[in-house]
Design a protein around this motif. Structure first.
Motif, short mmCIF file in Angstrom:
data_model
loop_
_atom_site.label_atom_id
_atom_site.label_comp_id
_atom_site.label_asym_id
_atom_site.label_seq_id
_atom_site.Cartn_x
_atom_site.Cartn_y
_atom_site.Cartn_z
N LYS A 83 -8.90 0.79 -11.63
CA LYS A 83 -7.99 -0.30 -11.96
C LYS A 83 -6.94 0.25 -12.92
CE LYS A 83 -8.10 -5.14 -13.11
NZ LYS A 83 -8.94 -6.28 -13.45
N VAL A 84 -5.71 0.14 -12.56
CA VAL A 84 -4.61 0.72 -13.33
C VAL A 84 -4.14 -0.27 -14.37
CG1 VAL A 84 -2.28 1.66 -13.17
CG2 VAL A 84 -3.93 2.11 -11.35
N LYS A 125 -12.39 4.28 -7.04
CA LYS A 125 -11.38 3.27 -7.36
C LYS A 125 -11.11 3.27 -8.86
CE LYS A 125 -12.80 0.26 -3.64
NZ LYS A 125 -13.35 -1.04 -3.27
N GLU A 141 -0.54 -2.30 -4.76
CA GLU A 141 0.11 -3.19 -5.71
C GLU A 141 -0.04 -4.61 -5.18
OE1 GLU A 141 4.52 -4.09 -7.57
OE2 GLU A 141 4.33 -2.81 -5.81
N ASN A 194 -3.97 7.15 -2.70
CA ASN A 194 -3.44 5.85 -2.31
C ASN A 194 -3.54 4.88 -3.48
OD1 ASN A 194 -3.42 6.07 0.86
ND2 ASN A 194 -5.31 6.99 0.14
N PHE A 195 -2.65 3.92 -3.50
CA PHE A 195 -2.83 2.82 -4.43
C PHE A 195 -2.19 1.56 -3.88
CE2 PHE A 195 1.23 4.27 -6.03
CZ PHE A 195 1.86 3.14 -6.48
N PHE A 201 -2.35 -3.28 -10.12
CA PHE A 201 -2.43 -2.04 -9.37
C PHE A 201 -3.88 -1.57 -9.29
CE2 PHE A 201 1.75 -2.23 -11.30
CZ PHE A 201 2.58 -1.91 -10.24
N ALA A 245 -5.85 1.96 -7.79
CA ALA A 245 -5.72 3.28 -7.19
C ALA A 245 -7.04 3.69 -6.57
CB ALA A 245 -5.31 4.30 -8.26
N LEU A 256 -2.63 5.71 -13.86
CA LEU A 256 -2.24 6.07 -12.51
C LEU A 256 -1.91 7.56 -12.40
CD1 LEU A 256 -1.65 5.03 -9.66
CD2 LEU A 256 0.68 4.55 -10.40
N HIS A 281 0.85 -1.18 0.00
CA HIS A 281 0.00 0.00 0.00
C HIS A 281 0.90 1.24 0.00
CE1 HIS A 281 -2.29 3.17 2.25
NE2 HIS A 281 -3.07 2.93 1.23
#
Length: 90
Positions: free
Chosen positions: A71-72, A69, A48, A45-46, A60, A62, A78, A38
């Motif tokens: 999704k990266v 939210k 992994e 915040n994101f 990832f 974010a 990001l 985190h």
């Protein structure tokens, strides 16, 4: 395709070091053989999530303090979410 996953992880880690993100927490799930990290910077915040058997396929996610939210799928995803979050603080 495997090269793209490794490249994304490398680019993300390089970018977060340059921006100044801090690693807040690392959790290791031994049953699933995964590591979750985190990272945060002010209100952004994101997470992994990485399978330890295939570390080049890290995922990832974010999120900001408002609960949104993302999704990266690329470094641009990001970066866009991060700068949008910062612009909302002003």
């Amino acid at each position: 395709m495997k090269h793209l996953g490794a490249s994304l992880q490398t680019r993300v880690h390089s970018w977060i070091e340059n921006v100044g993100f801090r690693l807040n927490r690392t959790d290791v799930d031994k049953k699933r053989d995964t590591t979750t990290r985190h990272y945060f910077f002010e209100t952004f915040n994101f997470i992994e999530k990485q399978n330890n058997k295939t570390p080049d396929k890290a995922r990832f996610l974010a999120f900001d303090t408002y609960g949104e939210k993302l999704k990266v799928r690329s470094l641009l995803d990001l970066q866009s979410a991060f700068y949008e979050n910062l612009s909302q603080l002003k």
